[in-house]
Design a protein around this motif. Structure first.
Motif, mmCIF file in Angstrom:
data_model
loop_
_atom_site.group_PDB
_atom_site.id
_atom_site.type_symbol
_atom_site.label_atom_id
_atom_site.label_comp_id
_atom_site.label_asym_id
_atom_site.label_seq_id
_atom_site.Cartn_x
_atom_site.Cartn_y
_atom_site.Cartn_z
ATOM 1 N N TYR A 54 -8.034 8.502 -3.665
ATOM 2 C CA TYR A 54 -6.953 9.488 -3.563
ATOM 3 C C TYR A 54 -6.710 10.122 -4.932
ATOM 4 C CZ TYR A 54 -4.356 5.469 -5.402
ATOM 5 O OH TYR A 54 -3.945 4.400 -6.155
ATOM 6 N N ARG A 55 -5.967 11.236 -4.876
ATOM 7 C CA ARG A 55 -5.624 11.955 -6.096
ATOM 8 C C ARG A 55 -4.184 11.646 -6.501
ATOM 9 N NH1 ARG A 55 -7.207 17.473 -3.372
ATOM 10 N NH2 ARG A 55 -6.639 16.111 -1.640
ATOM 11 N N ILE A 56 -3.959 11.607 -7.800
ATOM 12 C CA ILE A 56 -2.621 11.313 -8.320
ATOM 13 C C ILE A 56 -2.395 12.141 -9.577
ATOM 14 C CG2 ILE A 56 -3.273 9.377 -9.829
ATOM 15 C CD1 ILE A 56 -0.797 7.887 -8.668
ATOM 16 N N PHE A 57 -1.132 12.483 -9.836
ATOM 17 C CA PHE A 57 -0.816 13.343 -10.978
ATOM 18 C C PHE A 57 -0.530 12.503 -12.220
ATOM 19 C CE2 PHE A 57 0.191 16.130 -7.410
ATOM 20 C CZ PHE A 57 -0.441 17.305 -7.813
ATOM 21 N N HIS A 58 -1.250 12.826 -13.286
ATOM 22 C CA HIS A 58 -0.984 12.219 -14.595
ATOM 23 C C HIS A 58 0.326 12.783 -15.129
ATOM 24 C CE1 HIS A 58 -1.517 11.342 -18.904
ATOM 25 N NE2 HIS A 58 -2.319 10.367 -18.512
ATOM 26 N N LYS A 59 0.919 12.115 -16.107
ATOM 27 C CA LYS A 59 2.178 12.582 -16.686
ATOM 28 C C LYS A 59 2.044 13.978 -17.280
ATOM 29 C CE LYS A 59 5.897 11.125 -19.795
ATOM 30 N NZ LYS A 59 6.350 10.111 -20.773
ATOM 31 N N ASN A 60 0.843 14.304 -17.798
ATOM 32 C CA ASN A 60 0.640 15.631 -18.393
ATOM 33 C C ASN A 60 0.346 16.712 -17.351
ATOM 34 O OD1 ASN A 60 -1.994 15.192 -17.589
ATOM 35 N ND2 ASN A 60 -2.772 14.775 -19.658
ATOM 36 N N LEU B 59 3.971 10.738 -7.111
ATOM 37 C CA LEU B 59 2.825 11.046 -7.974
ATOM 38 C C LEU B 59 1.555 11.319 -7.178
ATOM 39 C CD1 LEU B 59 3.372 8.288 -10.704
ATOM 40 C CD2 LEU B 59 4.324 10.595 -10.620
ATOM 41 N N VAL B 60 1.456 10.737 -5.969
ATOM 42 C CA VAL B 60 0.247 10.910 -5.167
ATOM 43 C C VAL B 60 0.192 12.331 -4.630
ATOM 44 C CG1 VAL B 60 -0.973 10.140 -3.094
ATOM 45 C CG2 VAL B 60 0.183 8.475 -4.548
ATOM 46 N N HIS B 61 -0.999 12.918 -4.635
ATOM 47 C CA HIS B 61 -1.199 14.287 -4.130
ATOM 48 C C HIS B 61 -0.758 14.350 -2.670
ATOM 49 C CE1 HIS B 61 -3.187 18.039 -3.077
ATOM 50 N NE2 HIS B 61 -3.347 18.269 -4.380
ATOM 51 N N GLU B 62 -0.045 15.428 -2.324
ATOM 52 C CA GLU B 62 0.539 15.529 -0.978
ATOM 53 C C GLU B 62 -0.515 15.451 0.133
ATOM 54 O OE1 GLU B 62 0.743 20.437 -1.052
ATOM 55 O OE2 GLU B 62 2.573 19.248 -0.846
ATOM 56 N N GLU B 63 -1.730 15.911 -0.132
ATOM 57 C CA GLU B 63 -2.773 15.861 0.889
ATOM 58 C C GLU B 63 -3.266 14.433 1.143
ATOM 59 O OE1 GLU B 63 -5.913 18.531 -0.044
ATOM 60 O OE2 GLU B 63 -4.629 20.315 -0.080
ATOM 61 N N ASP B 64 -3.039 13.540 0.168
ATOM 62 C CA ASP B 64 -3.508 12.155 0.285
ATOM 63 C C ASP B 64 -2.365 11.178 0.564
ATOM 64 O OD1 ASP B 64 -6.028 13.095 -0.377
ATOM 65 O OD2 ASP B 64 -5.691 12.829 -2.518
ATOM 66 N N LEU B 65 -1.105 11.685 0.631
ATOM 67 C CA LEU B 65 0.058 10.802 0.689
ATOM 68 C C LEU B 65 0.093 9.948 1.952
ATOM 69 C CD1 LEU B 65 2.595 9.863 -0.707
ATOM 70 C CD2 LEU B 65 3.837 11.778 0.315
ATOM 71 N N GLU B 66 -0.130 10.548 3.127
ATOM 72 C CA GLU B 66 -0.059 9.794 4.369
ATOM 73 C C GLU B 66 -1.120 8.689 4.422
ATOM 74 O OE1 GLU B 66 2.184 9.781 6.768
ATOM 75 O OE2 GLU B 66 3.304 11.172 5.499
#
Length: 597
Positions: A332-338, A308-315
């Motif tokens: 960090y950024r994360i994707f909501h279900k929608n 769910l975490v944005h790939e740029e913020d994952l590490e």
């Protein structure tokens, strides 16, 4: 020889045959307890021959005292029947064998005859091994329920030694639980086992302990029960610990209720991760409210958060979780279900067990609105700077541009050079950019708000853009909601916004397609214009940057068109919202308030 002498000779021969061929231990003993003769089995088990060495019954019966043996001899003399006793019989080398002895007295010769049968000979080896290796108290009973052996652990826990218990009934059952003896006996005689039976047992000093009992029958090759093995486990400490734990649990439940009242109702996500179990032990319901995903799925597999975490913020996020720094924090950024992107801020507090990191607690706050405001302020700062820059550029460039354009037109008319048209078209492009700069510099100049019919304004814009749409093989369609309220706006500026959005939509469909423009109510506050295309779409991470100067999806775009559009709609106290999916298209929603003050 008379008949009586013949019969005595026959009996003597029969006794002699039994003496030599019996599989049991057979011996004779005088009134003083001295063994006079022993059969081969006796000599083999004891390791001594009475004819060669003097052997006393007191030497080979290690479990009976001198006084007890004398008492047994007296009872045998007084009894007309044989006396039966179970004794630990000692070999010359010190090894012990449990034997069941039958003692008979012959008054004619004043001798005792002893016949010994080894108890549970088939299982003796493994019983002895089991007794010596297990740490739990173990006892072995014969088929009559009398003790024939106990291990050291039994003596240590209960206080009775084997010498005290041999041949007696098990003394560890308290008086009020005597009924268990009958119940166990019935179960064991049927060949069944008693497993993990929780009960109370009594020690030699009278104190009681909590115990778990397992009792198993031992059968010979014919299936007959010849012995009973009992294993007990002292669980007093565990029971007392359980009682103490119950009291602690009661106290903890009171604290838990208070904790849940807080954690179940806070807006932040509260999460506790246990490193020893490698799993999430608690996550608050706000996880579902903020992210839309099921917290049950998170409990089952906490690694799902990495998806769910944005790939740029994952590490950076992984490093944050693994770090042992106290009170560390990350945004960090994360994707909501929608599919929308949320900005979160997490603060971590490690929970250490002595020296080692045992658990970690995180508190996560949804800062999306704060980030939007921050981005908006940044964008407004950029707009202000760009506006000032635009005024200077427009003033400095426009005058020489007019002169260049004029001379280029004259040069083209005089020379008919094929490149003159290209130069003029590019100069017109520069001029249009300068025009956008001027609007950007002073977007509110000569702005006059009037009440207009939004449907009429949209239809006029559609009619104007039809030729260009046909030129790019785009079918321009409308879905107009009738009888919409009138809206207070600046007509030219809203038309410019519509033209920018429709032109962008057409440019996003290089192979043609359908373009739909809709008008509708949006609650009681807004009138909404939607521009929906089937173009190449916009990546999710690029949507937040739309409207920034010089940021564009188009190869030769400057981003100023959208920037101006955002500025105009902002001045109208409205909103522009983008929804897009790559390779499927984009929907742009322009919201204008029904009442503009």
């Amino acid at each position: 020889m008379n008949n009586k002498a013949i019969m005595n000779t026959i009996n003597d021969r029969h006794i002699e045959w039994f003496w030599e061929n019996s599989s049991d231990l057979v011996c004779s003993m005088n009134l003083k307890g001295v063994i006079l003769k022993g059969n081969p089995v006796f000599i083999n088990v004891i390791g001594l021959d009475p004819k060669e060495e003097t052997i006393s019954i007191f030497d080979i019966w290690s479990s009976k005292s001198y006084k007890e043996v004398i008492e047994l001899i007296k009872r045998t003399i007084e009894s007309s029947n044989s006396i039966v006793t179970t004794e630990k019989t000692r070999h010359k080398n010190g090894a012990l064998v449990i034997c069941k002895w039958s003692i008979m007295y012959d008054p004619h010769y004043m001798l005792f005859y002893l016949i010994g049968k080894k108890e549970t000979t088939s299982c003796l080896g493994w019983c002895e091994a089991f007794l010596s290796t297990t740490n739990d108290p173990v006892y072995i009973l014969n088929h009559e329920g009398k003790i024939i052996n106990v291990n050291e652990a039994f003596a240590k826990v209960y206080g009775w030694s084997l010498d005290e218990l041999l041949g007696t009934e098990l003394p560890t059952i308290p008086h009020h639980l005597r009924g268990e003896r009958t119940i166990f006996s019935e179960i064991l005689q049927l060949g069944s086992r008693v497993r993990n039976y929780k009960t109370i047992r009594q020690k030699k000093d009278g104190s009681l302990i909590h115990a778990i009992i397992s009792v198993t029958p031992v059968k010979d090759s014919n299936g007959k029960v010849v012995a009973i093995v009992g294993v007990t486990r002292n669980i007093t400490d565990k029971v007392e610990a359980a009682l103490l734990l119950d009291r602690k649990v009661k106290e903890l439940k009171e604290h838990e209720v208070k904790f849940l009242e807080i954690s179940e109702n806070i807006n932040e996500i509260f999460c506790v991760f246990d490193f020893s179990m490698n799993e999430v032990v608690y996550v608050s319901p706000s996880y579902e409210r903020i992210l839309g995903h099921s917290k049950e799925a998170f409990y089952k597999n906490f690694h799902i958060i990495y998806q769910l975490v944005h790939e740029e913020d994952l590490e950076a996020f992984k490093h944050f979780l693994k770090s042992t720094d106290t009170d560390s924090e990350i945004e960090y950024r994360i994707f909501h279900k929608n599919g929308n992107i949320k900005w979160l801020r997490s603060r971590k507090t490690p929970i250490k067990d002595k020296k080692y990191l045992h658990r970690v607690a995180t508190v996560t706050q949804d800062i999306s609105s704060l980030k939007e405001k921050e981005l908006l302020l940044n964008k407004q700062d950029k707009l202000g700077a760009i506006g000032q820059l635009a005024a200077g550029i427009a003033h400095e460039v426009r005058n020489p541009l007019t002169a260049i354009k004029g001379f280029a037109q004259l040069w083209g008319q005089e020379t008919h050079n094929k490149y003159s048209e290209i130069i003029l078209s590019e100069l017109e492009r520069i001029e249009s950019i300068m025009q956008e700069f001027l609007i950007l510099a002073k977007p509110n100049q000569e702005t006059k708000f009037e009440v207009h019919d939004i449907n009429r304004l949209v239809n006029e814009t559609i009619d104007f853009m039809h030729p260009e749409a046909l030129l790019h093989k785009v079918e321009l369609m409308t879905d107009i909601t009738q009888e919409l309220p009138l809206v207070k706006l600046e007509k030219k500026q809203i038309k410019q916004v519509m033209l920018n959005l429709i032109k962008n939509a057409i440019d996003s469909m290089p192979n043609g397609g359908h373009l739909l423009v809709k008008t509708k109510h949006l609650g009681e506050e807004y009138i909404c214009i939607e521009v929906i295309d089937e173009g190449i779409g916009i990546a999710q991470d690029r949507i937040p940057r739309l409207g920034e100067p010089f940021y564009s999806n188009k190869e030769k775009g400057t981003g100023l068109g959208l920037m101006v559009s955002f500025k105009i709609i902002e001045h109208h106290k409205g909103k522009i919202i983008f929804e897009s999916e790559e390779a499927k298209g984009t929907k742009v929603q322009v919201r204008l308030p029904i009442n503009v003050n």
